[in-house]
Motif scaffolding. Structure first.
Motif, PDB file in Angstrom:
ATOM      1  N   LEU A 135       0.691  -1.182  -0.160  1.00 26.61           N
ATOM      2  CA  LEU A 135      -0.203   0.147   0.060  1.00 26.61           C
ATOM      3  C   LEU A 135       0.734   1.311   0.134  1.00 26.61           C
ATOM      4  O   LEU A 135       0.344   2.245  -0.685  1.00 26.61           O
ATOM      5  N   THR A 136       2.115   1.228   0.582  1.00 21.11           N
ATOM      6  CA  THR A 136       2.965   2.390   0.470  1.00 21.11           C
ATOM      7  C   THR A 136       3.378   2.502  -0.769  1.00 21.11           C
ATOM      8  O   THR A 136       3.478   3.893  -1.141  1.00 21.11           O
ATOM      9  N   ARG A 137       3.808   1.465  -1.735  1.00 18.89           N
ATOM     10  CA  ARG A 137       4.227   1.678  -3.100  1.00 18.89           C
ATOM     11  C   ARG A 137       2.937   2.320  -3.788  1.00 18.89           C
ATOM     12  O   ARG A 137       3.065   3.155  -4.650  1.00 18.89           O
ATOM     13  N   ILE A 138       1.760   1.897  -3.466  1.00 23.17           N
ATOM     14  CA  ILE A 138       0.535   2.301  -4.248  1.00 23.17           C
ATOM     15  C   ILE A 138       0.244   3.921  -4.107  1.00 23.17           C
ATOM     16  O   ILE A 138       0.209   4.552  -4.682  1.00 23.17           O
ATOM     17  N   PHE A 139       0.422   4.178  -2.700  1.00 23.43           N
ATOM     18  CA  PHE A 139       0.331   5.570  -2.215  1.00 23.43           C
ATOM     19  C   PHE A 139       1.367   6.478  -3.074  1.00 23.43           C
ATOM     20  O   PHE A 139       1.206   7.466  -3.586  1.00 23.43           O
ATOM     21  N   LYS A 140       2.794   5.878  -3.013  1.00 25.23           N
ATOM     22  CA  LYS A 140       3.878   6.612  -3.727  1.00 25.23           C
ATOM     23  C   LYS A 140       3.585   6.880  -5.134  1.00 25.23           C
ATOM     24  O   LYS A 140       3.858   8.047  -5.734  1.00 25.23           O
ATOM     25  N   GLY A 173       6.668  -1.349 -14.957  1.00 25.23           N
ATOM     26  CA  GLY A 173       5.577  -2.045 -13.938  1.00 25.23           C
ATOM     27  C   GLY A 173       5.921  -1.545 -12.487  1.00 25.23           C
ATOM     28  O   GLY A 173       4.663  -1.136 -11.899  1.00 25.23           O
ATOM     29  N   TYR A 174       7.024  -1.435 -11.772  1.00 24.12           N
ATOM     30  CA  TYR A 174       7.126  -0.871 -10.697  1.00 24.12           C
ATOM     31  C   TYR A 174       6.788   0.575 -10.510  1.00 24.12           C
ATOM     32  O   TYR A 174       6.450   0.694  -9.397  1.00 24.12           O
ATOM     33  N   LEU A 175       7.067   1.257 -11.454  1.00 24.85           N
ATOM     34  CA  LEU A 175       6.785   2.735 -11.623  1.00 24.85           C
ATOM     35  C   LEU A 175       5.266   3.058 -11.707  1.00 24.85           C
ATOM     36  O   LEU A 175       4.877   4.213 -11.740  1.00 24.85           O
ATOM     37  N   PHE A 232      13.529   4.882  -6.636  1.00 25.65           N
ATOM     38  CA  PHE A 232      13.520   3.771  -6.767  1.00 25.65           C
ATOM     39  C   PHE A 232      12.889   3.075  -5.666  1.00 25.65           C
ATOM     40  O   PHE A 232      12.913   1.997  -5.438  1.00 25.65           O
ATOM     41  N   LYS A 233      12.324   4.074  -4.731  1.00 27.02           N
ATOM     42  CA  LYS A 233      11.324   3.241  -3.530  1.00 27.02           C
ATOM     43  C   LYS A 233      10.349   2.423  -3.928  1.00 27.02           C
ATOM     44  O   LYS A 233       9.882   1.526  -2.864  1.00 27.02           O
ATOM     45  N   VAL A 234       9.907   2.586  -5.168  1.00 24.12           N
ATOM     46  CA  VAL A 234       8.685   1.563  -5.464  1.00 24.12           C
ATOM     47  C   VAL A 234       9.398   0.435  -6.048  1.00 24.12           C
ATOM     48  O   VAL A 234       8.306  -0.512  -6.456  1.00 24.12           O
ATOM     49  N   PHE A 235      10.567   0.251  -6.080  1.00 22.86           N
ATOM     50  CA  PHE A 235      11.102  -1.119  -6.553  1.00 22.86           C
ATOM     51  C   PHE A 235      11.193  -1.936  -5.457  1.00 22.86           C
ATOM     52  O   PHE A 235      11.742  -1.494  -4.130  1.00 22.86           O
ATOM     53  N   PRO A 236      11.513  -3.122  -5.625  1.00 21.54           N
ATOM     54  CA  PRO A 236      11.971  -4.276  -4.450  1.00 21.54           C
ATOM     55  C   PRO A 236      13.424  -4.380  -4.205  1.00 21.54           C
ATOM     56  O   PRO A 236      13.750  -4.796  -3.321  1.00 21.54           O
ATOM     57  N   TYR A 237      14.180  -3.498  -5.252  1.00 25.74           N
ATOM     58  CA  TYR A 237      15.781  -3.693  -5.031  1.00 25.74           C
ATOM     59  C   TYR A 237      16.084  -2.416  -6.124  1.00 25.74           C
ATOM     60  O   TYR A 237      15.333  -1.748  -6.713  1.00 25.74           O
TER      61      TYR A 237
END
Length: 619
Positions: A189-194, A382-384, A333-338
């Protein structure tokens, strides 16, 4: 979401499992009840979630233990039925059925359980007092329903809850013991918010909330409904709303509230819209949509993809210096897992004096990834959240597949924007220096680069006839005997030798004669380190005579040992040769041809810089 749901009913004999199924199907209590109901499939169009649902009965009298184990392993949700007026059947829930099911299912992916208290018509009291401690003890129990097959009480609700437990499970989202969301759910949900925070100010304003609402639920929120949502958050937490927008804390609180009130489907709708599966991992279909690339075609980003990437850059370039500092890049890159870009990227594309990736370098790196590894590019987009923000079916909408190179040769023109130049030469000939010079780095700056951070690629823009093109320089390792087809496949070849080393040119001559003599790929020979004393080459022909014999351009003198940034003229020539491979070497030797190409480049570069400054002022 799952394509279908399989519900299994288990429990002690005579608790009413079969009656429940028959009452659901016929909407009346059966006069005669068989030992076991046949498997029933309820079609998708009559279920609330539009998913086909299979209901499976179990009978101890008719089925073996092995058959029961098989059914448990196939079930998506299991209803443990007990009779509210039979204490022994309630005791068996914990002494027999839950341990048996847990033995037969994987600990990490426990099947959700529904406790079903049947025959509520026979008692005046509820069994909930006995059942609640059991629910608190076992996290895999989704809910408990009391019903009556005879009175048809809560029958359709029971199967709706069972279906919901599969399609919108609580387990991955929420910990009932801790009364809070699980870390993996908070992370998603944090990624979705960002992603939804389009201006990256840490707040979802009304426009962003409306876009989010429309994206996930296909309807915008009325102004009053927006205010009501914010008021609920305001009442419960002091820092949930800021500057009349929803903060991350407020956003997470709202979803916790949905889950606690049994509205898991709201949170699941959001998660699935942003590409998550039941384990809160991004699905393979979302990250790697199918994209078929025919042979001899290349992949490039289209105009809309560049606009999207520009908006991502803008969103994170907080100090407006047209470069991404290490902190700004980390934030992006916070929305990426790495972290997808290592230190080599800073030596692959243009950076500023501090070594930070510039706007041009950022777009170059994306162009490079698309060209070399389009699947990786689709994953990154996709991550973005590209397909969500751009309202596209998938990330493939960002990619253009160029036509076959043979057609370009026949038509004597190309629509491509990215050209590959393979750079070959003996060890120490100056290949790495040539790559870094293309990025504007002279010898003094190159000496500051750590060897383990060096890159075999350099990517930047050049201008030919006023058109901006990307040139990709690839340094090929000089193992002469092991040059593969991939090492040789390119649009133009650059053969580099060190003028101060008498044995350096021989490598270029051998590579040319073995691999490019009869090839249609244009070749250029570069005389590197031209600031040093020129040595006579130990080869039967001098480099100039070799070029004359094979109708090649004369060797191009080059050095990166300069006070300012080295000249990029050779790179403009390489791009031009890649764009016009059908032109003969004689045409390319014509000085007026180069003059027209480079004048266009200069004019466009000046215009481009002026436009860029104007854009900056607007920002």
């Amino acid at each position: 979401m799952r394509k279908d749901v399989r519900i299994l009913l288990v429990g002690e004999p005579k608790v009413g499992k079969t009656s429940l199924i028959m009452s659901l199907v016929s909407e009346e209590f059966p006069d005669e009840v068989p030992l076991r109901a046949e498997e029933i499939t309820i079609p998708a169009d009559v279920t609330p979630e539009r998913v086909p649902t299979h209901i499976v009965d179990y009978s101890e009298a008719e089925q073996s233990d092995e058959q029961l184990y098989q059914e448990i392993s196939k079930a998506n949700v299991i209803c443990i039925v007990y009779s509210v007026n039979n204490k022994k059947s309630i005791e068996k829930v914990t002494s027999h059925w839950i341990p048996l099911i847990n033995e037969r299912t994987d600990k990490d992916s426990r099947v959700p359980l529904i406790l079903v208290g049947n025959k509520s018509d026979l008692v005046e009291h509820s069994s909930m007092e006995t059942i609640l401690p059991i629910m608190n003890q076992y996290s895999e129990i989704e809910t408990c329903v009391e019903c009556s097959a005879k009175n048809l009480k809560n029958i359709s609700e029971l199967f709706y809850y069972a279906q919901k437990a599969v399609l919108h499970p609580t387990g991955p989202l929420y910990s009932p013991e801790d009364k809070e969301m699980k870390p993996s759910c908070i992370k998603a949900l944090t990624r979705i918010f960002k992603i939804s925070d389009l201006d990256n100010d840490g707040i979802l304003n009304d426009n962003e909330l409306n876009f989010f609402q429309r994206t996930c639920f296909n309807i915008p929120l009325a102004p009053q409904a927006l205010e009501d949502v914010k008021n609920v958050v305001r009442k419960n937490m002091s820092d949930g709303v800021k500057d009349n927008g929803l903060t991350l804390k407020g956003f997470l609180f709202l979803h916790t509230l949905f889950i606690q009130r049994g509205r898991h489907e709201t949170t699941w709708t959001v998660l699935r819209r942003f590409g998550y599966d039941d384990d809160l991992e991004l699905t393979q279909e979302y990250l790697f949509p199918l994209l078929k690339i025919p042979p001899d075609c290349t992949t490039e980003l289209n105009h809309n993809a560049y606009l999207f990437l520009q908006s991502v850059f803008d969103k994170h370039d907080k100090d407006r210096d047209c470069a991404l500092s290490p902190d700004e890049l980390k934030d992006l890159f916070k929305v990426f897992p790495y972290m997808p870009w290592g230190p080599d990227v800073n030596n692959t594309v243009c950076t500023n004096e501090q070594g930070w990736i510039t706007y041009q370098g950022y777009l170059s790196q994306w162009t490079l990834t698309t060209y070399l590894d389009v699947q990786r590019c689709l994953e990154y987009l996709g991550y973005l959240g590209y397909s969500i923000i751009q309202e596209q079916e998938s990330q493939t909408a960002a990619v253009t597949i160029t036509r076959n190179k043979r057609i370009d040769l026949q038509k004597k023109q190309t629509q491509r924007s990215v050209f590959r130049c393979n750079v070959l030469g003996a060890r120490g000939s100056g290949k790495s220096g040539f790559l870094q010079a293309f990025l504007g780095r002279n010898l003094a700056r190159q000496k500051r680069i750590r060897e383990d951070h060096m890159s075999y690629y350099a990517m930047s823009t050049t201008y030919v006839y006023g058109q901006e093109k990307y040139l990709l320089l690839h340094e090929v390792l000089p193992d002469f005997e092991f040059l593969s087809e991939a090492d040789l496949a390119c649009d133009v070849v650059c053969l580099v030798y060190d003028i101060s080393n008498p044995r350096s040119f021989e490598y270029c001559a051998k590579v040319y004669k073995k691999h490019f003599l009869d090839s249609k790929t244009p070749c250029v020979i570069i005389a590197a380190k031209s600031d040093l004393h020129e040595a006579r080459q130990y080869y039967s022909l001098s480099p100039l005579d070799f070029c004359r014999k094979h109708k090649l351009h004369p060797p191009q003198m080059f050095t990166c040992n300069t006070d300012e940034a080295p000249s990029k003229d050779i790179c403009t020539k390489l791009t031009t040769m890649a764009m016009y491979p059908h032109m003969t070497q004689a045409d390319l030797k014509n000085s007026t041809f180069w003059l027209r190409a480079s004048v266009g480049a200069t004019v466009f570069a000046v215009l481009g810089f002026a436009m860029y400054k104007a854009l900056l002022k607007q920002r």
